[in-house]
Motif scaffolding. Structure first.
Motif, PDB file in Angstrom:
ATOM      1  N   ILE A  49      11.633  -2.777  35.466  1.00  0.00           N
ATOM      2  CA  ILE A  49      10.873  -2.894  34.224  1.00  0.00           C
ATOM      3  C   ILE A  49      10.982  -4.307  33.656  1.00  0.00           C
ATOM      4  CG2 ILE A  49      10.868  -2.200  31.787  1.00  0.00           C
ATOM      5  CD1 ILE A  49      11.295   0.646  32.709  1.00  0.00           C
ATOM      6  N   GLU A  50      12.180  -4.860  33.668  1.00  0.00           N
ATOM      7  CA  GLU A  50      12.344  -6.198  33.103  1.00  0.00           C
ATOM      8  C   GLU A  50      11.683  -7.256  33.970  1.00  0.00           C
ATOM      9  OE1 GLU A  50      13.216  -6.495  30.053  1.00  0.00           O
ATOM     10  OE2 GLU A  50      13.548  -4.322  30.062  1.00  0.00           O
ATOM     11  N   ASP A  51      11.646  -7.025  35.275  1.00  0.00           N
ATOM     12  CA  ASP A  51      10.920  -7.945  36.159  1.00  0.00           C
ATOM     13  C   ASP A  51       9.430  -7.928  35.824  1.00  0.00           C
ATOM     14  OD1 ASP A  51      10.782  -9.650  38.659  1.00  0.00           O
ATOM     15  OD2 ASP A  51       9.494  -7.993  39.280  1.00  0.00           O
ATOM     16  N   ALA A  52       8.889  -6.729  35.587  1.00  0.00           N
ATOM     17  CA  ALA A  52       7.479  -6.623  35.206  1.00  0.00           C
ATOM     18  C   ALA A  52       7.236  -7.257  33.841  1.00  0.00           C
ATOM     19  CB  ALA A  52       7.054  -5.154  35.189  1.00  0.00           C
ATOM     20  N   ARG A  53       8.161  -7.054  32.914  1.00  0.00           N
ATOM     21  CA  ARG A  53       8.003  -7.639  31.587  1.00  0.00           C
ATOM     22  C   ARG A  53       7.937  -9.165  31.678  1.00  0.00           C
ATOM     23  NH1 ARG A  53       9.443  -4.893  27.118  1.00  0.00           N
ATOM     24  NH2 ARG A  53      11.039  -3.715  28.240  1.00  0.00           N
ATOM     25  N   GLU A  54       8.775  -9.743  32.536  1.00  0.00           N
ATOM     26  CA  GLU A  54       8.752 -11.193  32.719  1.00  0.00           C
ATOM     27  C   GLU A  54       7.406 -11.662  33.277  1.00  0.00           C
ATOM     28  OE1 GLU A  54      12.035 -12.394  35.107  1.00  0.00           O
ATOM     29  OE2 GLU A  54      13.546 -11.758  33.641  1.00  0.00           O
ATOM     30  N   ALA A  55       6.838 -10.888  34.204  1.00  0.00           N
ATOM     31  CA  ALA A  55       5.540 -11.272  34.775  1.00  0.00           C
ATOM     32  C   ALA A  55       4.431 -11.208  33.737  1.00  0.00           C
ATOM     33  CB  ALA A  55       5.213 -10.364  35.960  1.00  0.00           C
ATOM     34  N   VAL A  56       4.444 -10.181  32.895  1.00  0.00           N
ATOM     35  CA  VAL A  56       3.443 -10.064  31.834  1.00  0.00           C
ATOM     36  C   VAL A  56       3.606 -11.201  30.835  1.00  0.00           C
ATOM     37  CG1 VAL A  56       2.635  -8.620  29.927  1.00  0.00           C
ATOM     38  CG2 VAL A  56       3.207  -7.566  32.129  1.00  0.00           C
ATOM     39  N   ALA A  57       4.847 -11.518  30.495  1.00  0.00           N
ATOM     40  CA  ALA A  57       5.099 -12.623  29.565  1.00  0.00           C
ATOM     41  C   ALA A  57       4.589 -13.943  30.129  1.00  0.00           C
ATOM     42  CB  ALA A  57       6.600 -12.707  29.265  1.00  0.00           C
ATOM     43  N   ALA A  58       4.837 -14.180  31.416  1.00  0.00           N
ATOM     44  CA  ALA A  58       4.398 -15.427  32.049  1.00  0.00           C
ATOM     45  C   ALA A  58       2.881 -15.537  32.075  1.00  0.00           C
ATOM     46  CB  ALA A  58       4.958 -15.514  33.465  1.00  0.00           C
ATOM     47  N   LEU A  59       2.198 -14.401  32.169  1.00  0.00           N
ATOM     48  CA  LEU A  59       0.733 -14.402  32.213  1.00  0.00           C
ATOM     49  C   LEU A  59       0.138 -15.063  30.977  1.00  0.00           C
ATOM     50  CD1 LEU A  59      -1.918 -13.313  33.591  1.00  0.00           C
ATOM     51  CD2 LEU A  59      -1.584 -11.233  32.236  1.00  0.00           C
ATOM     52  N   VAL A  60       0.795 -14.876  29.817  1.00  0.00           N
ATOM     53  CA  VAL A  60       0.264 -15.414  28.566  1.00  0.00           C
ATOM     54  C   VAL A  60       1.200 -16.447  27.936  1.00  0.00           C
ATOM     55  CG1 VAL A  60      -1.210 -13.443  28.058  1.00  0.00           C
ATOM     56  CG2 VAL A  60       1.174 -13.401  27.309  1.00  0.00           C
ATOM     57  N   GLY A  61       2.211 -16.875  28.675  1.00  0.00           N
ATOM     58  CA  GLY A  61       3.039 -17.983  28.226  1.00  0.00           C
ATOM     59  C   GLY A  61       3.963 -17.694  27.065  1.00  0.00           C
ATOM     60  N   VAL A  62       4.591 -16.515  27.069  1.00  0.00           N
ATOM     61  CA  VAL A  62       5.546 -16.179  26.008  1.00  0.00           C
ATOM     62  C   VAL A  62       6.872 -15.770  26.627  1.00  0.00           C
ATOM     63  CG1 VAL A  62       3.707 -15.432  24.447  1.00  0.00           C
ATOM     64  CG2 VAL A  62       4.850 -13.733  25.893  1.00  0.00           C
ATOM     65  N   THR A  63       7.873 -15.572  25.798  1.00  0.00           N
ATOM     66  CA  THR A  63       9.164 -15.088  26.288  1.00  0.00           C
ATOM     67  C   THR A  63       9.111 -13.572  26.461  1.00  0.00           C
ATOM     68  OG1 THR A  63       9.966 -14.918  24.011  1.00  0.00           O
ATOM     69  CG2 THR A  63      10.452 -16.964  25.209  1.00  0.00           C
ATOM     70  N   PRO A  64       9.863 -13.025  27.424  1.00  0.00           N
ATOM     71  CA  PRO A  64       9.795 -11.580  27.701  1.00  0.00           C
ATOM     72  C   PRO A  64      10.141 -10.698  26.499  1.00  0.00           C
ATOM     73  CG  PRO A  64      10.861 -12.727  29.509  1.00  0.00           C
ATOM     74  CD  PRO A  64      10.688 -13.744  28.419  1.00  0.00           C
ATOM     75  N   GLY A  65      10.994 -11.175  25.622  1.00  0.00           N
ATOM     76  CA  GLY A  65      11.382 -10.360  24.482  1.00  0.00           C
ATOM     77  C   GLY A  65      10.248 -10.060  23.523  1.00  0.00           C
ATOM     78  N   ARG A  66       9.149 -10.775  23.655  1.00  0.00           N
ATOM     79  CA  ARG A  66       7.995 -10.538  22.774  1.00  0.00           C
ATOM     80  C   ARG A  66       7.034  -9.494  23.335  1.00  0.00           C
ATOM     81  NH1 ARG A  66       5.712 -16.425  21.379  1.00  0.00           N
ATOM     82  NH2 ARG A  66       4.068 -15.117  20.466  1.00  0.00           N
ATOM     83  N   VAL A  67       7.299  -8.988  24.523  1.00  0.00           N
ATOM     84  CA  VAL A  67       6.398  -8.040  25.184  1.00  0.00           C
ATOM     85  C   VAL A  67       6.826  -6.606  24.886  1.00  0.00           C
ATOM     86  CG1 VAL A  67       5.490  -7.235  27.395  1.00  0.00           C
ATOM     87  CG2 VAL A  67       5.934  -9.684  27.030  1.00  0.00           C
TER      88      VAL A  67
END
Length: 368
Positions: A49-67
């Motif tokens: 889950i956290e790996d996916a969260r990091e990928a989603v965050a990278a898609l829009v240029g934010v830190t994972p904690g904001r997802v």
């Protein structure tokens, strides 16, 4: 009825699952354990889950904690529109938003758009000035029917200068256009949806500005840092992450590829049908989207004829319980009901090929 492979050109409704997403979901199916459990099985699920969260965050240029992971775009929009936690807080939006936003905003608080479907910034300025107190403004990044790109950054500047929070429904944009960073746009909340970029349906995200407190719609557990309760759907989230990663990797080349296909498609449609109208043609648009109005034939008839030729597109209208009604987007643009009833949306995506465009033009020539 054609025996050739079907041509799918309805990517704005839902994009086919990317191979990368399917592979990630198959792997996730082998994982046992609740992501909230502290044992080894739970930790493995949590890691996916956290790996996916990091990928989603990278898609829009934010830190994972904001997802914040959700069940999809509609839930993310609802979560965003209730952020202020009080029904008395003013809400404004454009008149061409998705229904999942319009449901939260009274008609009197919907700001007009131009004939090309672009938010009227002067009208927005007046609406913000007339509001009794700061509230929440919601403006989509790109329209799902016409592809018209909205002036989100400019709207956000106007709103934030008056103390408003700003939400952006960006589900159609990632992988199709640059400029999807919430920080660059100046927005507090951003909605994403997995199945619009090649992930599975049933999962999405709300990107939240640092320090902004949400009023959870789903309560009971501590998942998503207390912002959205419920055991996370591991398999779907893994697919979302893989699709986000694939979209990120292709974002420098995919918009130009799609634009070339769309331009060829529109040129062919114009040549085949004198009097054809391309709604929103004067606006900056998503490179994958064209909304065309036939001068004579109703959209349901065109859809049926194209479908019989093996080409799937959609009407430029909302469908509810099998009933096609005039598009609120086109009506807001000043298109009359008769013309709106002849509008067809063709939307391309990661799987669209030159052959698909050729097949579509051949089918259109026969249908129209």
């Amino acid at each position: 009825m054609t025996s050739s492979p079907a041509v799918y050109l309805d990517h704005n409704a839902s994009t086919p699952l990317r191979p990368e997403a399917a592979a990630a979901m198959r792997e996730a199916l082998t994982v046992t354990g609740n992501p909230s459990s502290v044992h080894a099985h739970g930790r493995r699920a949590r890691a996916l889950i956290e790996d996916a969260r990091e990928a989603v965050a990278a898609l829009v240029g934010v830190t994972p904690g904001r997802v914040v992971l959700t069940s999809g775009g509609s839930e993310s929009n609802a979560l965003a529109l209730t952020t202020l936690g009080a029904d008395t807080a003013p809400r404004l939006c454009s008149a061409v938003e998705h229904d999942s936003v319009l449901a939260w905003v009274p008609e009197s608080n919907r700001v007009a758009v131009t004939a090309d479907g672009v938010l009227d910034l002067e009208g927005l300025d007046r609406a913000l000035s007339a509001a009794p107190a700061p509230g929440l403004l919601s403006v989509m990044l790109a329209n799902n029917e016409t592809g018209a790109v909205q002036p989100v950054a400019e709207a956000a500047r106007l709103a934030r200068a008056r103390g408003w929070r700003v939400h952006c429904d960006a589900v159609q944009a990632p992988g199709r256009m640059p400029g999807v960073s919430p920080d660059d746009l100046g927005v507090d909340l951003t909605t994403l949806s997995a199945h619009k970029l090649g992930g599975p349906a049933g999962v999405g995200a709300l990107i939240v500005a640092d320090g902004l407190t949400l009023a959870p719609l789903v309560r009971g557990g501590g998942q998503e840092r207390g912002r959205r309760a419920g055991t996370e759907p591991l398999v779907s989230i893994a697919g979302f992450g893989a699709a986000a990663r694939a979209a990120t990797e292709s974002r420098t080349t995919e918009p130009a590829r799609l634009a070339a296909l769309r331009d060829r498609l529109e040129a062919g449609l114009r040549a085949a049908t004198p009097g054809l109208v391309i709604h929103g043609a004067g606006a900056a648009r998503l490179p994958n989207t064209t909304c065309v109005g036939h001068p004579r034939i109703a959209a349901p008839t065109l859809l049926m004829r194209l479908d019989l030729s093996g080409v799937s597109v959609s009407a430029g209208a909302a469908c509810s319980s099998g009933k096609v009604t005039p598009s609120h987007v086109l009506r807001a643009m000043g298109v009359d009901e008769a013309a709106a009833s002849r509008a067809v949306r063709i939307s391309l995506g990661w799987s669209t090929t030159e052959t698909d465009v050729t097949r579509c033009l051949e089918a259109w020539t026969l249908a129209a």
